[in-house]
Write a protein that holds these residues in place. Structure first.
Motif: not given
Length: 83
Positions: A8, A14, A70, A74
């Motif tokens: 991160k 990311l 994303r 996550e």
């Protein structure tokens, strides 16, 4: 040992990559000698990694993770603790 990993960046983005030496690679990212993408987004923090059986599998997994949205990345990170 090959790894596929996610860091991160300071801006919240990311970055996914692969390496044979996880600690050295994260250090390289944070010293500005990593990927071009991370150089302007320092510092980075390791948030996810997977051990792979060989470099070919590490690269394939890197590609697969990069194709995820994303929210899916996550979810991978949420269930993982960096040790």
């Amino acid at each position: 040992m090959p790894y596929t990993y996610i860091v991160k960046c300071a801006d919240g983005s990311l970055y996914t990559g692969w390496t044979t030496n996880l600690e050295t690679r994260v250090t390289a990212h944070n010293s500005g000698k990593g990927a071009r993408y991370t150089r302007s987004r320092l510092p980075v923090t390791l948030v996810y990694y997977e051990l792979q059986p060989d470099e070919s599998q590490a690269r394939k997994r890197e590609y697969a993770i990069k194709q995820l949205e994303r929210k899916d990345k996550e979810q991978l990170i949420a269930g993982f603790t960096v040790s």
